[in-house]
Design an enzyme around this catalytic site. Structure first.
Site, PDB file in Angstrom:
ATOM      1  CE  LYS A   1      -4.507   0.652   0.266  1.00  0.00           C
ATOM      2  NZ  LYS A   1      -5.468  -0.187  -0.442  1.00  0.00           N
TER       3      LYS A   1
ATOM      4  CB  THR B   1     -15.027  -3.714  -6.182  1.00  0.00           C
ATOM      5  OG1 THR B   1     -13.691  -3.461  -6.622  1.00  0.00           O
ATOM      6  CG2 THR B   1     -14.999  -3.983  -4.696  1.00  0.00           C
TER       7      THR B   1
END
Length: 413
Positions: free
Chosen positions: A104, A187
């Site tokens: 990340k 998603t």
């Protein structure tokens, strides 16, 4: 909230490690990130003055493959939170059984205060600073809060100046530069496939049930659209602008058109306005939080009337709410599985780029369905083996895969 996400992730990890009986040294080693990168990014603003931003990347684990995770442009980029999110990506990719580890990163800036050309310069300088620490077989970034397909296009271009044309260096790219069909809806579509797998286990289907959806951005609006198409009744929807309910079911296409035209959910004539704070305790079969973390807590969890909760957001249920819901017999499908459709289709994008061969959208959706359905079966097996909740079933599945890969590669040598 940031610390909360880290605390919750660590807590879930430790619980899973205990269930699996992991060696304590291995457990400790799995928590420590592989590498943390912090770089200074100085750019000239449009008026010629120089300004500096801090960019960073946490690379958590690469035992199962290259690291994967979003890049966010946000003023409060908190190191603890980024660590938690990188770690979460390690478990999430392992649950989905795609050959990645977690990462990340981001830049501490306010994207809406920067012009497009300033954002481009900032993205290019950041890429120059980290280009030798990312790579198709090392670390593959993706969009996150405050970044989009255009950001990925700039990273691709800048990276390619050093390494030659490398479309697989980032995912979530524009279609014209090697992005995948179906990535946009992935998603939300994955959330629906996950929901179908869970309901089938209980002898139910989307067609006969009522749904409440919190959040009507990318994930929420696609989930709502697909549930509506399958004959499910979406009885209430909310976003930052307001909330709408209709016990007979909202016409999702009309609501999408209304939001497109007015920019908000207010004054929609296909339903009644309601207090957005009442949304989570609205009467329904299935509740899908698609917005922020920590929305279900000890204050409201006892009042939830849904029988199933599908965690489309990251970390929407805090640990106290988890216990309350579990006592009530509410079934919670964990975020680490429910919202993994996005990273799964990112993997498909990367695969297509490496092969130099693109799929049609039907193939993308079919493969996504296969991955989501298979992962659910694997989670259920873990639940039965260890007699645990779906959340622990998913965590033990993910942690076990990473631990096995780590040991096989010879972590003590």
């Amino acid at each position: 909230m940031a610390m909360n996400a880290l605390a919750a992730t660590n807590r879930n990890f430790r619980h899973a490690a205990r269930i699996l009986g992991l060696d304590s040294k291995l457990e400790k080693s799995l928590l420590i990130p592989f590498r943390e990168i912090k770089v200074e990014c100085t750019i000239p603003k449009d008026d010629g003055t120089l300004v500096s931003y801090v960019g960073f990347r946490v690379q958590h684990d690469n035992s199962r493959g290259p690291m994967k995770g979003g890049i966010r442009y946000h003023p409060e980029v908190d190191p603890d939170e980024v660590n938690a999110l990188a770690q979460l990506m390690t478990w999430k990719t392992a649950v989905a059984d795609i050959p990645y580890g977690g990462a990340k990163g981001g830049i501490g800036c306010m994207p809406k205060d920067l012009s497009k050309s300033e954002l481009e310069r900032l993205t290019r300088v950041f890429t120059q600073k980290i280009h030798d620490l990312i790579g198709v077989n090392m670390d593959v970034p993706a969009p996150d809060m405050g970044t989009n397909a255009q950001t990925m296009a700039w990273i691709l271009d800048e990276y390619s100046k050093f390494h030659g044309y490398s479309p697989a260096i980032v995912t979530g790219k524009p279609i014209d530069l090697g992005g995948s069909l179906g990535r946009e809806a992935a998603t939300g579509r994955g959330v629906v496939y996950a929901t179908e797998a869970l309901l089938a286990e209980h002898g139910k289907s989307i067609k006969d049930l009522t749904f409440v959806i919190q959040g009507f951005g990318n994930v929420g609006s696609w989930a709502a659209r697909l549930i509506h198409e399958r004959g499910g009744k979406v009885v209430a929807v909310s976003d930052i602008t307001g909330a709408v309910k209709n016990p007979n079911g909202i016409d999702i296409q009309s609501l999408l058109n209304h939001k497109e035209a007015t920019g908000s959910l207010n004054n929609f004539d296909g339903g009644d306005a309601m207090d957005p704070n009442e949304l989570l305790i609205e009467d329904c079969d299935v509740l899908i939080p698609c917005a922020l973390g920590g929305v279900l807590n000890r204050e409201n969890a006892g009042k939830v009337r849904a029988k199933f909760i599908i965690e489309a957001a990251n970390h929407p249920t805090d640990p106290e709410a988890d216990e309350i819901l579990s006592k009530k017999g509410v079934i919670v499908l964990p975020d680490i599985y429910a919202n993994s459709g996005g990273v799964t289709v990112s993997y498909f994008e990367w695969v297509q780029n490496i092969q130099g061969f693109m799929w049609d959208e039907e193939k993308v959706n079919k493969e996504l369905h296969r991955y989501m359905t298979r992962a659910f079966g694997n989670i259920k097996t873990m639940c039965q083996t260890h007699n645990c909740s779906l959340r622990m079933g998913a965590f033990t599945l993910g942690v076990n895969r990473v631990a096995r890969a780590t040991v096989l590669r010879g972590w003590e040598a």
